[in-house]
Design a protein around this motif. Structure first.
Motif, PDB file in Angstrom:
ATOM      1  N   SER A   5      43.269  38.073  34.603  1.00 38.27           N
ATOM      2  CA  SER A   5      44.246  37.654  35.607  1.00 38.27           C
ATOM      3  C   SER A   5      44.257  36.133  35.782  1.00 38.27           C
ATOM      4  O   SER A   5      45.273  35.565  36.171  1.00 38.27           O
ATOM      5  N   THR A   8      46.702  34.545  33.325  1.00 39.90           N
ATOM      6  CA  THR A   8      48.053  34.869  33.775  1.00 39.90           C
ATOM      7  C   THR A   8      48.416  34.034  34.994  1.00 39.90           C
ATOM      8  O   THR A   8      49.546  33.541  35.097  1.00 39.90           O
ATOM      9  N   THR A   9      47.485  33.855  35.902  1.00 42.74           N
ATOM     10  CA  THR A   9      47.733  33.054  37.103  1.00 42.74           C
ATOM     11  C   THR A   9      48.074  31.617  36.730  1.00 42.74           C
ATOM     12  O   THR A   9      49.029  31.041  37.258  1.00 42.74           O
TER      13      THR A   9
END
Length: 62
Positions: A5, A8-9
């Motif tokens: 994540s 992606t962040t």
């Protein structure tokens, strides 16, 4: 420990910066995402196919 994540962040923050018209900040976020994904791919080469493709498309893969 790496969490998918995070990459992606960083990428999402880069996209947000583009929408706000700040390409310099966007590039910084994309560079952060690239560094993260390179580490993740090195640790688990068979995973992160989309990230690998993103690195190629954005010419950040070495």
């Amino acid at each position: 420990m790496l969490h998918s994540s995070e990459g992606t962040t960083y990428s999402d923050r880069g996209e947000q910066a583009i929408l706000q018209g700040d390409s310099e900040i966007a590039e910084a976020w994309f560079d952060q995402a690239a560094e993260y994904w390179k580490q993740a791919i090195a640790l688990s080469p068979g995973n992160y196919i989309e990230a690998h493709n993103w690195l190629k498309i954005t010419r950040r893969f070495e």
